[in-house]
Design an enzyme around this catalytic site. Structure first.
Site, mmCIF file in Angstrom:
data_model
loop_
_atom_site.group_PDB
_atom_site.id
_atom_site.type_symbol
_atom_site.label_atom_id
_atom_site.label_comp_id
_atom_site.label_asym_id
_atom_site.label_seq_id
_atom_site.Cartn_x
_atom_site.Cartn_y
_atom_site.Cartn_z
ATOM 1 N N SER A 12 0.836 -1.196 0.000
ATOM 2 C CA SER A 12 0.000 0.000 0.000
ATOM 3 C C SER A 12 0.870 1.245 0.000
ATOM 4 C CB SER A 12 -0.898 0.020 1.234
ATOM 5 O OG SER A 12 -1.439 1.315 1.393
ATOM 6 N N HIS A 37 -1.508 -1.524 -4.123
ATOM 7 C CA HIS A 37 -2.740 -1.076 -3.470
ATOM 8 C C HIS A 37 -2.701 0.450 -3.317
ATOM 9 C CE1 HIS A 37 -6.272 -1.783 -0.874
ATOM 10 N NE2 HIS A 37 -5.791 -0.834 -0.087
ATOM 11 N N ASP A 39 -4.780 3.747 -1.860
ATOM 12 C CA ASP A 39 -5.828 4.160 -0.924
ATOM 13 C C ASP A 39 -6.301 5.581 -1.225
ATOM 14 O OD1 ASP A 39 -6.129 1.912 0.878
ATOM 15 O OD2 ASP A 39 -4.048 2.314 1.455
ATOM 16 N N MET A 41 -8.844 8.543 -0.188
ATOM 17 C CA MET A 41 -9.644 8.987 0.965
ATOM 18 C C MET A 41 -10.140 10.406 0.737
ATOM 19 S SD MET A 41 -7.118 7.784 3.988
ATOM 20 C CE MET A 41 -6.464 6.116 4.100
ATOM 21 N N HIS A 70 -8.579 1.260 -3.790
ATOM 22 C CA HIS A 70 -9.502 1.125 -2.656
ATOM 23 C C HIS A 70 -10.116 2.502 -2.386
ATOM 24 C CE1 HIS A 70 -9.754 0.231 1.997
ATOM 25 N NE2 HIS A 70 -10.946 0.371 1.448
ATOM 26 N N MET A 72 -12.078 4.861 -0.377
ATOM 27 C CA MET A 72 -12.668 5.172 0.930
ATOM 28 C C MET A 72 -13.310 6.547 0.807
ATOM 29 S SD MET A 72 -9.627 3.631 3.243
ATOM 30 C CE MET A 72 -8.505 3.729 1.860
ATOM 31 N N MET A 141 -11.803 -5.107 6.100
ATOM 32 C CA MET A 141 -10.955 -4.139 6.808
ATOM 33 C C MET A 141 -10.604 -4.717 8.180
ATOM 34 S SD MET A 141 -10.315 -1.553 4.860
ATOM 35 C CE MET A 141 -9.247 -0.868 6.130
ATOM 36 N N GLY A 146 -8.731 4.780 7.284
ATOM 37 C CA GLY A 146 -8.393 6.198 7.363
ATOM 38 C C GLY A 146 -6.907 6.431 7.574
ATOM 39 N N PHE A 147 -6.246 5.492 8.213
ATOM 40 C CA PHE A 147 -4.838 5.693 8.551
ATOM 41 C C PHE A 147 -4.058 4.389 8.439
ATOM 42 C CE2 PHE A 147 -7.522 8.602 10.868
ATOM 43 C CZ PHE A 147 -6.974 9.836 10.536
ATOM 44 N N GLY A 148 -2.802 4.525 8.068
ATOM 45 C CA GLY A 148 -1.909 3.373 8.106
ATOM 46 C C GLY A 148 -1.368 3.224 9.522
ATOM 47 N N GLY A 149 -0.680 2.128 9.756
ATOM 48 C CA GLY A 149 0.043 1.954 11.015
ATOM 49 C C GLY A 149 -0.804 1.626 12.231
ATOM 50 N N ASP A 179 -7.018 -5.860 4.834
ATOM 51 C CA ASP A 179 -6.340 -4.562 4.779
ATOM 52 C C ASP A 179 -6.298 -3.926 6.158
ATOM 53 O OD1 ASP A 179 -5.381 -2.065 4.107
ATOM 54 O OD2 ASP A 179 -7.032 -1.546 2.753
ATOM 55 N N GLY A 180 -5.075 -3.714 6.653
ATOM 56 C CA GLY A 180 -4.876 -3.006 7.913
ATOM 57 C C GLY A 180 -4.122 -3.835 8.939
ATOM 58 N N GLY A 181 -2.954 -3.340 9.337
ATOM 59 C CA GLY A 181 -2.187 -4.028 10.378
ATOM 60 C C GLY A 181 -1.627 -5.374 9.951
ATOM 61 N N GLY A 201 1.095 -1.850 4.216
ATOM 62 C CA GLY A 201 1.667 -0.505 4.062
ATOM 63 C C GLY A 201 2.902 -0.334 4.920
#
Ligand code: DX5
Ligand code: ZN
Length: 229
Positions: A12, A37, A39, A41, A70, A72, A141, A146-149, A179-181, A201
């Protein structure tokens, strides 16, 4: 790419340096990435603003890899044509963001793109019952978007398994994406549960050597994929 014949890490670019996206994409392409990927937003559907159509168009010039876009954003149906024209290969919209999901998925396919639907952590898989036969991809998800990390929410693993079960029961064809973490610690469980596209990401672009980090995640994912029943 056949629906479930392999597992792929989708780096990402949200976690990359936006002033050097071309280099970032080339580094992971060189390391063996099979898709990128992206993102998008809008500051409404999610509390953050990232990038839009012109950046997708530039990325499309910078890489041969399919762009996994993606969205959002609220009312994604208004932008399907523009993202398709900019070079998106996959377009994923949120179930929560479009009133006429069936029509929106149809629009994506009419543009010649693969169509995906995403669900937030609080949205159950059951809300997708009527759309599953018509999608190429379902994105679970594993953080609030909304945010990476952010930290991986374990409930995503159960939702992935539920989707896999439905896919096999009704012989649907969609790819399952998470997607995420996604990181070294979470890769094996999501692959064993049923995911084939793993968005990563921070665990790629915030590492000293993003190419190496990608290869290591890919190795862990492929190993877990072989063990998958
Ligand atoms: C989150 C985005 C993700 C994000 C993941 O809203 O949809 O694609 O880039 O970032 P990491 O891998 O850092 O959790
Ligand atoms: Zn994403």
């Amino acid at each position: 790419m056949a629906a479930h014949s392999s597992v792929e890490i989708a780096p990402s670019i949200l976690a990359a340096d936006f002033s050097a996206l071309g280099e970032a994409v080339r580094a992971v392409e060189h390391a063996g990435a099979k898709l990128i990927h992206v993102d998008v937003m809008d500051g409404h559907f999610v509390p953050n603003i990232s990038i839009g159509v012109p950046v997708v168009a530039s990325l499309h010039k910078a890489t041969q890899l399919p762009l996994d876009v993606h969205l959002m954003i609220e009312r994604p149906e208004q932008y399907i044509g523009a993202f398709a024209k900019a070079g998106a290969a996959w377009i994923t919209v949120h179930q929560e963001a479009t009133a006429h999901l069936n029509r929106t998925i149809g629009q994506i396919r009419e543009q010649g793109c693969r169509a995906g639907v995403a669900i937030n952590p609080a949205t159950p898989v059951s809300t997708l019952a009527e759309i599953l036969p018509d999608v190429d991809l379902v994105l679970v998800m594993s953080v609030n978007p909304g945010f990476g990390g952010q930290h991986f929410l374990p409930s995503a693993t159960r939702k992935i398994a539920e989707l896999r079960e439905l896919r096999s029961r009704y012989t649907y064809n969609f790819v399952i994406e998470v997607d995420g973490g996604v990181a070294r610690e979470t890769v094996p469980q999501v692959v064993r549960a049923g995911a084939e596209f793993l968005v990563a990401g921070t665990s790629v672009f915030h590492q000293q050597d993003p190419g190496k980090a990608l290869q290591e995640l890919q190795r862990l994912a492929s190993e877990a994929f072989l063990q998958r029943a």
